[in-house]
Design a protein around this motif. Structure first.
Motif, mmCIF file in Angstrom:
data_model
loop_
_atom_site.group_PDB
_atom_site.id
_atom_site.type_symbol
_atom_site.label_atom_id
_atom_site.label_comp_id
_atom_site.label_asym_id
_atom_site.label_seq_id
_atom_site.Cartn_x
_atom_site.Cartn_y
_atom_site.Cartn_z
ATOM 1 N N LEU A 144 32.425 46.168 39.640
ATOM 2 C CA LEU A 144 33.179 45.809 40.844
ATOM 3 C C LEU A 144 33.098 44.311 41.117
ATOM 4 O O LEU A 144 34.089 43.677 41.493
ATOM 5 N N VAL A 145 31.903 43.729 40.946
ATOM 6 C CA VAL A 145 31.739 42.294 41.167
ATOM 7 C C VAL A 145 32.568 41.505 40.156
ATOM 8 O O VAL A 145 33.229 40.515 40.507
ATOM 9 N N VAL A 146 32.548 41.929 38.892
ATOM 10 C CA VAL A 146 33.345 41.245 37.872
ATOM 11 C C VAL A 146 34.831 41.342 38.200
ATOM 12 O O VAL A 146 35.570 40.344 38.102
ATOM 13 N N ALA A 147 35.276 42.523 38.592
ATOM 14 C CA ALA A 147 36.687 42.691 38.954
ATOM 15 C C ALA A 147 37.059 41.808 40.132
ATOM 16 O O ALA A 147 38.133 41.181 40.148
ATOM 17 N N LEU A 148 36.175 41.725 41.125
ATOM 18 C CA LEU A 148 36.451 40.878 42.280
ATOM 19 C C LEU A 148 36.541 39.414 41.873
ATOM 20 O O LEU A 148 37.430 38.679 42.340
ATOM 21 N N GLY A 149 35.629 38.968 40.992
ATOM 22 C CA GLY A 149 35.680 37.585 40.543
ATOM 23 C C GLY A 149 36.947 37.272 39.777
ATOM 24 O O GLY A 149 37.555 36.207 39.964
ATOM 25 N N VAL A 150 37.379 38.178 38.921
ATOM 26 C CA VAL A 150 38.602 37.959 38.149
ATOM 27 C C VAL A 150 39.817 37.922 39.067
ATOM 28 O O VAL A 150 40.686 37.047 38.947
ATOM 29 N N VAL A 151 39.885 38.846 40.010
ATOM 30 C CA VAL A 151 41.033 38.882 40.936
ATOM 31 C C VAL A 151 41.081 37.611 41.762
ATOM 32 O O VAL A 151 42.147 37.004 41.946
ATOM 33 N N ALA A 152 39.932 37.189 42.287
ATOM 34 C CA ALA A 152 39.905 35.979 43.107
ATOM 35 C C ALA A 152 40.281 34.749 42.293
ATOM 36 O O ALA A 152 41.037 33.882 42.762
ATOM 37 N N ALA A 153 39.786 34.657 41.063
ATOM 38 C CA ALA A 153 40.097 33.498 40.231
ATOM 39 C C ALA A 153 41.573 33.442 39.871
ATOM 40 O O ALA A 153 42.162 32.353 39.810
#
Length: 705
Positions: A88-97
Motif C-alpha cells: 500500500l505504501v509503495v502504491a501510494l508513493g507511485v501514485v503521488a509521484a
C-alpha cells in the motif's frame, strides 16, 4: 549513479521498516491489530466492538471488513499484514509521484518515485501504522486514486509549448485569460470523463475514515458532481448496511461517541493533532470548547476547499488533495499519528519566488513528519506549545495559509536565482540550526557510553601525554580548585561562552557579511559532524570522571562513580564525549572567522586569545585533556577544508552547466536553463556570477574591516 543510490536508499529503508516489525515478539507486534483479533479481541468475540477494556477505534464498517481476518493464523497474518502494508505504501508513493503537476523535467520524473517512497517510509505516520497494525494508509490511497481518476495527461488545458512560453513571459498566443479559460474547460472535461468510480472509492474511504468525506464537496465544487453524488451515496450505503448488521455498535460509534471521539487514548494526548485535541490541551472543556471547535472546523474546511478548488483548476491535483487532506486532519475529532499522512503530501506545493526560499516549506514539512515536534523548537517553556502541536500547525498552514504558487505565476518554473552573494532564508537557517543541534545532542547522548571502554581510552590519552610530557591537566585543575576567583571565572566561562560567542558571530555574519556567513556556517557544520564521529568511535572519559586520579569537577561538583548512571549529569547527555573538544574547536572557528573578518589588530589578537583561553578553561575544570583540544583543532581544520572543497565543486558544476547549457534541475520547467544564463534573472540588477571559492572566509572579500 544518484538515481541508483536513491533507489537503494528507498529499498534499504523499506526492508529496515519491515524487519523492525517482524523481529519484534508477537505480543509487541501490531499492538492495535492483535488487541482486536486476539483470543478475546473485540473482532473475534460476539459482543460489542466498543465496550471492552481495549475498544476498537475504527468505524463499524472497518470492524465489519476486518472480522474475516480473525480466522487467519496469527503469525501468517503478521507477515501478510506487514507486506500488505508495504505494498500500500509503495502504491501510494507511485501514485503521488505520477501526480506531480506538469511540465515535469526528466530528472524530476526519474527521482520522484524513489524520493516519495523514502519520505513515506521515514515519516512518523507510516512508521506508526506499521507498529500498530492500523489501516490508515488504505483510505489515503483510495481517496488519492479516486480524486486523480478523472484527470487528463496534460493539465490545465494542455499547456504545451505555447503555455510554457506564456509562463516565461515569451511571445505566444496564450495569455492569462486563455489559460484560465482552458482551466475551466479542463474542469468540465474532468466532470464528464471522471465517471463515478472515483466517487465510489472516496465513499468507501469515508466509511473507513470519516474525515475524508471532505473530498465529496471538493468533487462537487470542481465540476465532478456525478462523482460527488456517488461518493456520498457509497458512504451512506456502507454505513447503513453496517448499521443494519451491527445496530448497537453503530449507535455507540456515531451517536454516543460522535464519530469515535473518546475511543482509545484520551483526546487531549499529544498524539492527537486535531483542533479538538489542541483545545483540550489548552484547558478548554464543555460547551465553550464545542462551540469554538465547530466554528474553527467550519472556517478551516471552507477555506481549504476554496484553496483546493483553485489549485485543482490550475492543474495541481495532488496539491489540492493535500490541502483538503490537511483540513481533514485539523477538523477530525481524533487525528492520531497514523492518520496524519496527508500533511506529508503537502510537500509538493511550491512557495517563494527565490530558489533559496523554495526549500523552506518542504524542509519544514519533512522535518515535522519525520521527527518529534520537540526537536523543532528550543527546550523553552514558551515554545513547548509549538512543539506539542507541530503537526497541527503544519496542517493548518498547508490548509489555510501557505501561498502556494500557481502554474501561471512568473516564478513557477524560473524562480529568481539565490546565489552565494544572496542572504539565505532566515526561517530555513533557524530551522536547520535547531534541528542540527537536536541531532548533535541526540548522537552525543546515544554514543557508546561503556564505563570500562571510556576509562580505558582515558588511560591511553594520559599515557600518551605523559610520554610527550604535556600532561598538564592535573596542575591546572589544582590551580583552579584552590583559587576561588579563578574557579568561578572558569566555571562561568565554560558554561556561557561555548554557545554565546559562535551564535553572536553567526548573527553578525548573516546581517553584514552574507558570503562569509555561508562559508563559515558550512565549515562549522562539517567540523561538528566530524566531532560527532569522534564521540561515537572513541568514547573517552574526561579527567573529572577518571577514578582515583584526584581531578576535581569544579563546574558540576563531585560525581558518584559507584552509581552506574554517574549522577544526575548523565540524564542530560553522554558524559563520555570528550574527544574531540568542540569547546576548543568552536572557539578556534571563532578565531579564524574574526581573523578574516577584520584587519583590526586588537580584534584579531582577542580572537586568537579566545581558543587559548578556552583550552586553559576546559583543562582547569577537568572536562578535557590537552589532546582533546588538539582533536578540536583537527576537526575545525577539516571542516574548513571540506567547505573549500564544496565551494570548488559548486563553482565547477555551475561553470560546466553554463558552458554545456545543462537542462533544468528537479522541480523546474523544461526551459528553466535557457535565457541569459541558467537560473539567472534577465532583469537589470541581476546578480553577477560568483567565481569558485568566493564563499570561503579566507578570500580577499572576507578580509575587509
Amino acid at each position: 549513479m544518484l538515481l541508483a543510490g536513491l533507489w537503494l536508499l528507498a529499498l534499504a529503508l523499506t526492508v529496515r521498516q519491515a524487519a523492525a516489525v517482524l523481529r519484534l515478539p508477537q505480543d509487541e507486534r501490531f499492538v492495535d491489530l492483535f488487541t482486536w483479533i486476539g483470543d478475546n479481541g473485540v473482532l473475534r468475540v460476539h459482543g460489542s466492538l466498543y465496550d471492552s477494556e481495549t475498544p476498537f477505534t475504527g468505524t463499524p464498517f472497518a470492524g465489519l471488513v476486518l472480522k474475516p481476518l480473525t480466522r487467519a493464523a496469527e503469525q501468517g497474518l503478521g507477515v501478510a499484514w506487514t507486506f500488505g502494508t508495504l505494498l500500500l505504501v509503495v502504491a501510494l508513493g507511485v501514485v503521488a509521484a505520477r501526480a506531480l503537476p506538469g511540465p515535469v523535467s526528466r530528472r524530476t520524473a526519474l527521482f520522484a518515485v524513489p524520493g516519495a517512497l523514502s519520505l513515506l517510509v521515514l515519516s512518523v505516520p507510516v512508521r506508526n501504522t506499521f507498529h500498530l497494525g492500523q489501516t490508515s494508509v488504505l483510505p489515503v490511497l483510495l481517496v488519492l486514486v479516486g480524486w486523480l481518476l478523472g484527470r487528463e495527461p496534460e493539465q490545465p488545458g494542455q499547456l504545451g509549448q505555447q503555455g510554457q512560453r506564456a509562463q516565461l513571459g515569451q511571445p505566444g498566443r496564450l495569455g492569462q485569460r486563455e489559460l484560465r479559460a482552458q482551466a475551466r474547460r479542463y474542469g468540465a472535461l474532468v466532470g464528464r470523463f471522471g465517471g463515478g468510480a472515483g466517487g465510489v472509492l472516496i465513499g468507501v474511504a469515508g466509511a473507513l475514515q470519516p474525515a475524508t468525506l471532505l473530498f465529496v464537496p471538493l468533487l462537487w465544487l470542481t465540476g465532478r458532481r456525478r462523482a460527488a453524488v456517488l461518493g456520498g451515496g457509497t458512504f451512506l450505503i456502507c454505513t447503513l448496511a453496517t448499521w443494519a448488521a451491527m445496530p448497537d455498535d453503530s449507535w455507540t460509534y456515531w451517536v454516543h461517541h460522535v464519530a469515535g471521539v473518546g475511543l482509545g487514548d484520551a483526546a487531549d494526548a499529544t498524539a492527537n493533532q486535531s483542533l479538538h485535541g489542541a483545545l483540550l490541551r489548552a484547558g478548554l472543556r464543555g460547551v465553550p470548547e464545542a462551540v469554538l471547535l465547530a466554528v474553527l472546523m467550519a472556517a478551516v474546511s471552507c477555506l481549504a476547499l476554496l484553496r483546493a478548488v483553485r489549485y485543482a483548476r490550475d492543474g495541481q491535483l495532488l496539491l489540492a488533495a493535500a490541502v483538503v487532506g490537511c483540513a481533514a486532519v485539523v477538523a477530525s475529532p481524533m487525528a492520531w499519528q497514523h492518520q496524519q499522512l496527508w500533511v506529508l503530501l503537502a510537500v509538493v506545493g511550491r512557495v517563494g519566488r527565490r530558489t533559496g526560499d523554495r526549500l523552506v516549506w518542504p524542509v519544514f514539512v519533512v522535518l515535522v513528519m519525520t521527527l518529534d515536534g520537540t526537536a523543532l523548537v528550543p527546550k523553552v517553556a514558551a515554545f513547548a506549545m509549538l512543539g506539542e502541536n507541530a503537526v497541527l500547525l503544519a496542517a493548518l498552514l498547508g490548509a489555510c495559509a501557505v501561498p502556494f504558487l500557481t502554474r501561471d505565476s512568473a516564478g513557477w518554473s524560473q524562480p529568481q536565482h539565490s546565489g552565494p552573494l544572496s542572504r539565505p532564508n532566515l526561517m530555513l537557517e533557524l530551522l536547520l540550526i535547531r534541528v542540527g543541534y537536536w541531532a548533535y545532542s541526540y548522537v552525543r547522548g546515544h554514543a557508546p557510553d561503556s564505563r570500562s571502554l571510556a576509562e580505558g581510552h582515558g588511560d591511553q590519552i594520559l599515557t600518551a601525554e605523559s610520554f610527550l610530557h604535556i600532561d598538564i591537566e592535573h596542575s591546572l585543575n589544582k590551580l583552579a580548585a584552590r583559587t576561588e576567583w579563578l574557579r568561578d571565572a572558569c566555571d562561568t566561562y565554560y558554561t556561557t561562552f561555548h554557545f554565546l560567542v559562535p551564535i553572536t558571530l553567526l548573527a553578525f555574519l548573516y546581517m553584514r557579511r552574507v558570503p562569509q556567513y555561508r562559508a563559515a556556517r558550512t565549515a562549522l557544520s562539517f567540523a561538528t559532524l566530524l566531532g560527532l564521529v569522534g564521540f561515537w568511535l572513541y568514547p573517552l572519559a574526561p579527567p573529572r570522571l577518571m577514578p582515583g586520579l584526584g581531578y576535581i569537577d569544579t563546574a558540576h561538583g563531585p560525581q558518584d562513580l559507584s552509581n552506574p548512571d554517574f549522577g544526575a549529569l548523565t540524564q542530560l547527555s553522554n558524559q563520555y564525549a570528550a574527544m574531540p573538544s568542540l569547546h576548543v574547536g568552536w572557539s578556534l572557528w571563532c578565531a579564524i572567522v574574526v581573523f578574516f573578518l577584520t584587519r583590526n589588530r586588537w580584534l584579531r589578537a582577542l580572537g586568537a586569545l579566545y581558543p587559548l583561553m578556552t583550552t586553559f578553561v576546559v583543562m582547569a575544570t577537568a572536562n578535557h585533556y590537552l589532546l582533546d583540544a588538539v582533536g578540536g583543532v583537527v576537526v575545525v581544520a577539516a571542516g574548513f577544508l571540506g567547505q573549500r572543497w564544496l565551494a570548488r565543486m559548486r563553482g565547477v558544476g555551475e561553470a560546466a552547466a553554463q558552458t554545456a547549457g545543462d537542462g533544468p534541475t528537479a522541480g523546474e520547467g523544461p526551459t528553466a536553463g535557457r535565457g541569459p544564463a541558467a537560473g539567472e534573472s534577465s532583469k537589470p540588477g541581476a546578480e553577477e556570477p560568483v567565481t569558485p571559492g568566493a564563499e570561503s572566509p579566507v578570500s580577499s572579500r572576507g578580509a575587509q574591516p
